[in-house]
Enzyme design. Structure first.
Site, short mmCIF file in Angstrom:
data_model
loop_
_atom_site.label_atom_id
_atom_site.label_comp_id
_atom_site.label_asym_id
_atom_site.label_seq_id
_atom_site.Cartn_x
_atom_site.Cartn_y
_atom_site.Cartn_z
CG ASP A 117 -4.90 -4.69 -0.33
OD1 ASP A 117 -4.00 -4.72 -0.58
OD2 ASP A 117 -5.34 -5.83 0.23
CG ASP A 164 -1.13 -8.33 -8.47
OD1 ASP A 164 -0.44 -8.68 -9.29
OD2 ASP A 164 -0.68 -8.68 -7.22
NE ARG A 290 11.48 -27.77 -23.82
CZ ARG A 290 12.41 -27.91 -24.68
NH1 ARG A 290 12.94 -26.65 -24.93
NH2 ARG A 290 12.71 -28.72 -25.68
CD GLN A 298 4.18 -11.53 -15.11
OE1 GLN A 298 3.03 -11.59 -14.93
NE2 GLN A 298 5.28 -12.24 -14.43
NE ARG A 299 6.04 -5.84 -9.05
CZ ARG A 299 5.08 -5.81 -8.51
NH1 ARG A 299 4.37 -4.69 -8.93
NH2 ARG A 299 4.40 -6.47 -7.68
CB ILE A 537 -8.59 2.47 -35.52
CG1 ILE A 537 -8.54 3.15 -36.85
CG2 ILE A 537 -7.87 1.25 -35.84
CD1 ILE A 537 -7.14 3.50 -37.50
N GLY A 582 -8.86 8.40 -38.24
CA GLY A 582 -10.05 8.86 -37.48
C GLY A 582 -11.05 9.20 -38.26
CD GLU A 641 -8.01 10.36 -41.66
OE1 GLU A 641 -6.96 9.62 -42.20
OE2 GLU A 641 -9.05 9.40 -41.21
P1 ADP Z 1 0.22 -2.50 -1.43
O1 ADP Z 1 -0.17 -0.97 -1.34
O2 ADP Z 1 0.73 -2.64 -2.80
O3 ADP Z 1 -0.74 -3.34 -0.86
P2 ADP Z 1 1.99 -3.08 0.94
O4 ADP Z 1 0.60 -4.04 1.51
O5 ADP Z 1 2.97 -3.53 1.25
O6 ADP Z 1 1.44 -2.84 -0.58
O7 ADP Z 1 1.58 -1.50 1.45
C1 ADP Z 1 2.30 -0.53 1.31
C2 ADP Z 1 2.65 0.39 2.72
O8 ADP Z 1 1.37 0.65 3.24
C3 ADP Z 1 3.20 -0.53 3.67
O9 ADP Z 1 4.56 -0.49 3.35
C4 ADP Z 1 2.77 0.08 4.92
O10 ADP Z 1 3.70 1.40 4.91
C5 ADP Z 1 1.44 1.05 4.72
N1 ADP Z 1 0.47 0.03 5.27
C6 ADP Z 1 0.06 -1.22 4.79
N2 ADP Z 1 -0.90 -1.87 5.55
C7 ADP Z 1 -0.72 -0.94 6.60
C8 ADP Z 1 -1.57 -0.77 7.87
N3 ADP Z 1 -2.47 -1.82 8.24
N4 ADP Z 1 -1.24 0.30 8.70
C9 ADP Z 1 -0.39 1.11 8.52
N5 ADP Z 1 -0.07 1.32 7.14
C10 ADP Z 1 -0.14 0.32 6.44
#
Ligand code: ADP
Length: 787
Positions: A117, A164, A290, A298-299, A537, A582, A641
């Site tokens: 985002d 995520d 544990r 995970q990445r 499948i 298939g 096949e």
């Molecule tokens: P993600 O894209 O995974 O949410 P980030 O929140 O770190 O990761 O955003 C990635 C990059 O997007 C930031 O390093 C920045 O360069 C840019 N960015 C994020 N939010 C803003 C914003 N409000 N304004 C301008 N650039 C932004």
């Protein structure tokens, strides 16, 4: 900044750039590959920006053109090959000013961004400021009017790359299923040791604000308890958790798994750490417990099949969108709803995502859940309803309880066992009686009153509980149909008073349901609700675009192709002709083709002819010649096949070898039953849960109806399926029934195969010449005319 005299190339073609930003995610490389190749295919020039927005701000050779060959082999590479970074200067207008200047200097005004985002927010701000940024650059003398004139507007399209799966407006994000694969592999491994030593394991997974990974991991591994940020447990959760775990252990469960999301918290926003959970289990239950924190595993790693085709299809759609949007259009983000790639408003998706986080912080958990996709909520409820199977509120009154028979029909497929486990657990929750029919219809017929052999019996909770991650079919599956002995089949139905039938399987399962439906006139035993959950499948069941097991199979094929491709690295010039299963449906071959970047895919729907082979050999010759051994990995041709009786896999490999005249070699490779894939993939496990519960709810709707009322309702014999963006039941019979509208009985596949359009995409993305293009030496193939 440099002066306006900095030379600027005036592009003759539209230039589209792509960047990856924020956290990296498996599948981002697939997206970049698709954007680059589709851009070239659409007659534009492709650029990449290295290190996310940093590259835009720095400019220079951080932004450069990409050619067709530059992205070869990227589908199988983990991480992001163009780099990703968090860039603080892009958050400031001054940084974005530099970025705008660098873009104009490179002649770029169309940008595909792949990230979370934050990335999308940054892109949207950049777009809205663009005209102002350009005016400022002209006023300061950094650019001239002439330089900015062709770039009056900036087009932005977003792709969501995030493990995520925290973005609203899309079911899944690029990378989330690969990450879930890693988690499930780890928890499956822990399973064995937990079971051997009767231990408890608290597994911490990523997800600071969103519990998707944790929820899906809990579903996929049958975890006893789950902590996610958006649904904190009620006060006193320690008692509830211990009592459920105790009860499960009393019922014989030897392993205890608790999944904790990184951002888990209680209702007062106090963190619930995995260590705190472990302490509760150790002290209160005296359970040897544990903690496993999965962290960055995970990445990492290569993307799973789902992320490969998803990133490919979305990358293609991003290019189409960027060429279509007008200045008034809000920037789109490319989404997926069930099986449909679509466009949504980028900022609306971001707003909803951020709103969910704010609501969690404000302790408005119910509202936060409503901001998540409806599917998320549904999954959460389904998880609860199949984990706590004796909640008094969930039980139905005696009169509405059913005796539900469960049968597997056809070849084994990943997801059959998890689906059965869910059906059993749900039946127990509601008070129904789940009865397993072992070894399909022959098993059923062997079991009659005079000579019961135990192949029809009620399922114990513990027995089903262990099926959560098992491949194949634990109750046994068989291809035989009820028509082989309809009278005995009806007799056993009567004997055991089946009140609903749940059939899990492929085309034979569909056929079996259809036969039982048609036999209702003769045998009233079949006047019960009958529902088919497609699991094969081949993914060739009418009424659905998705069958359980097909994702598991795709993962197996992708692994197989990656490995054999790698094996060619010493010889450098090898083509593998890989035979896929298939049956008469080319689905698996085509989707595997998209996922591995196959050179060509041969499917029964299209057949194989000599011209096609000649063209493809010529194409391979050009491919090897242009790459001059630079790319070590082998090339893949996938052949279903049944694609041709004459041109078998070996024959094709031999023809290629002969015609290559020593310039390259070829080998046939047949993965065979390897394609069933061992343990079911997480996609198949979670979809098994959702679909199986819907099936049970569907049959529940017939409780209290008379046999004739049931038989008169077309939906009483139905198939559950994914259709575009929806999950629907389709009736087998009646005027709109699948039997007549959508079944090609002789070819054992649906009449309408939604994926056929992807066949052309495989060709576009490999640069394979069009079938009408003819074969002439020296001809420029799609990919070379641009390099
Ligand atoms: P993600 O894209 O995974 O949410 P980030 O929140 O770190 O990761 O955003 C990635 C990059 O997007 C930031 O390093 C920045 O360069 C840019 N960015 C994020 N939010 C803003 C914003 N409000 N304004 C301008 N650039 C932004």
């Amino acid at each position: 900044m440099a002066t306006s005299r900095t030379p600027v190339e005036v592009p003759t073609k539209r230039r589209i750039a792509v960047l990856t930003s924020g956290g990296d995610a498996p599948g981002m490389n697939g997206a970049v590959r698709a954007v680059v190749r589709m851009t070239i295919h659409r007659g534009c020039e492709a650029y990449v920006v290295h290190e996310g927005y940093d590259g835009l701000v720095c400019g220079g050779n951080m932004i450069h053109q990409m050619h067709w060959e530059d992205v070869r082999g990227w589908l199988s590479r983990g991480g992001t090959l163009i780099g990703s970074a968090r860039c603080s200067s892009f958050r400031e207008r001054a940084g974005r000013l530099k970025a705008a200047r660098n873009m104009v200097l490179h002649g770029i005004d169309a940008l595909v961004v792949c990230g979370g985002d934050g990335t999308l927010t940054g892109a949207d701000i950049f777009r809205s400021e663009w005209p102002g940024l350009l005016r400022e650059l002209v006023s300061t003398g950094d650019l001239t009017e002439i330089q900015i004139r062709p770039h009056a507007t900036l087009n932005i399209v977003g792709l969501v790359g995030s493990i995520d799966n925290d973005m609203a407006g899309t079911d899944t994000t690029i990378g989330c299923y690969s990450s879930l694969n890693r988690i499930c592999e780890a928890v499956d491994a822990v399973f064995d040791t937990a079971s051997s030593h009767q231990r408890g394991f608290v597994v911490e997974v990523m997800g600071r604000n969103c519990g998707w990974l944790a929820l899906m991991a809990a579903i996929s591994t049958g975890a006893d308890w789950l902590f996610i940020p958006e649904m904190p447990p009620r006060d006193g959760w320690e008692d509830n958790m211990c009592s459920i775990i105790n009860r499960n252990r009393d019922r014989g469960k030897r392993r205890t798994i608790v999944i904790v999301a990184e951002g888990a918290q209680d209702r007062n926003l106090n963190k619930i750490s995995s260590t705190a959970v472990k302490d509760v289990l150790s002290t209160r239950l005296h359970l040897d417990t544990r903690v496993t924190v999965l962290g960055h595993t995970q990445r990492g790693g290569a993307a799973c099949a789902h992320d490969r085709w998803l990133s490919t299809l979305q990358g293609v759609e991003a290019v189409n969108a960027i060429l279509e949007i007008t200045p008034e259009c809000p920037s789109p983000v490319i989404s997926i709803r069930e099986n449909k790639i679509a466009r949504a408003s980028m900022m609306e998706a971001v707003r909803q995502t951020q709103k969910a986080t704010e609501l969690i912080k404000a302790k408005k958990f119910e509202e936060a859940m409503s901001m998540r996709d409806p599917e998320f909520r549904e999954y959460h409820l389904a998880y609860l309803n199949t984990t706590t199977t004796d909640h008094p509120k969930m039980a139905l009154p005696e009169s509405e309880r059913l005796r539900v028979a469960i049968i597997h029909v056809g070849a084994p497929a990943g997801g059959m066992n998890p689906a059965t486990r869910v059906a059993v657990a749900y039946c127990m929750t509601r008070g129904h009686t789940p009865i397993a029919i072992h070894n399909g219809f022959p098993g059923l017929c062997r079991h009659h009153a005079d000579k019961p052999v135990g192949s029809v019996r009620e399922v114990e909770w513990l027995e089903a509980e262990n099926w959560v991650n098992e491949g194949g079919s634990e109750i046994g599956t068989n291809r035989s149909l009820p028509s082989e002995d309809m009278p005995t089949t009806a007799k056993v139905f009567d004997l055991y008073k089946f009140e609903a039938l749940f059939i899990v399987g492929g085309f034979e399962a569909f056929t079996a349901a259809s036969q039982l439906r048609k036999a209702r006139e003769q045998y009233s035993a079949f006047k019960i609700p009958i529902v088919v959950l497609p699991a094969t499948i081949s993914n060739n069941v009418p009424g659905t675009e998705y069958s359980l097991g097909s994702d598991t199979c795709l993962n197996a094929l992708v692994t197989f192709c990656d490995v054999i491709r790698q094996s060619a690295s010493s010889s450098r010039r090898r083509v593998f002709v890989v035979e896929t299963q298939g049956g008469q449906s080319g689905y698996i071959a085509t989707m595997a083709g998209l996922s591995v970047g196959a050179t060509a895919v041969y499917i029964p729907e299209e057949g194989i002819d000599i011209k096609m082979l000649a063209r493809d050999i010529e194409f391979l010759r050009y491919n090897f010649a242009s790459d001059r051994g630079a790319n070590r990995a082998g090339k893949i041709i996938l052949r279903n096949e049944c694609a041709s009786n004459t041109y078998t896999t070996q024959v094709i490999a031999d023809i290629i070898k002969e015609e290559a005249k020593g310039r390259f070699e070829s080998r046939a490779a047949v993965p065979g039953h390897f394609q069933q894939g061992g343990k079911p993939s997480p996609v198949d496990r979670v979809r098994a849960l959702r679909m199986a519960i819907k099936c049970m709810q569907h049959v529940e709707g017939y409780a209290g109806k008379t046999p004739d009322e049931i038989a008169d309702d077309d939906y009483s014999a139905a198939v559950i399926g994914v259709n575009g963006s929806q999950v629907l039941f389709s009736p087998l019979g009646g005027p709109n029934g699948l039997e007549t509208t959508d079944t090609d009985w002789s070819r054992r596949r649906p009449k309408k195969e939604f994926w056929l359009r992807f066949q052309g995409l495989v060709d576009i993305l490999s640069g394979r010449p069009k079938s009408d293009g003819g074969v002439q030496d020296g001809e420029c193939w799609g990919c070379y005319e641009h390099t």
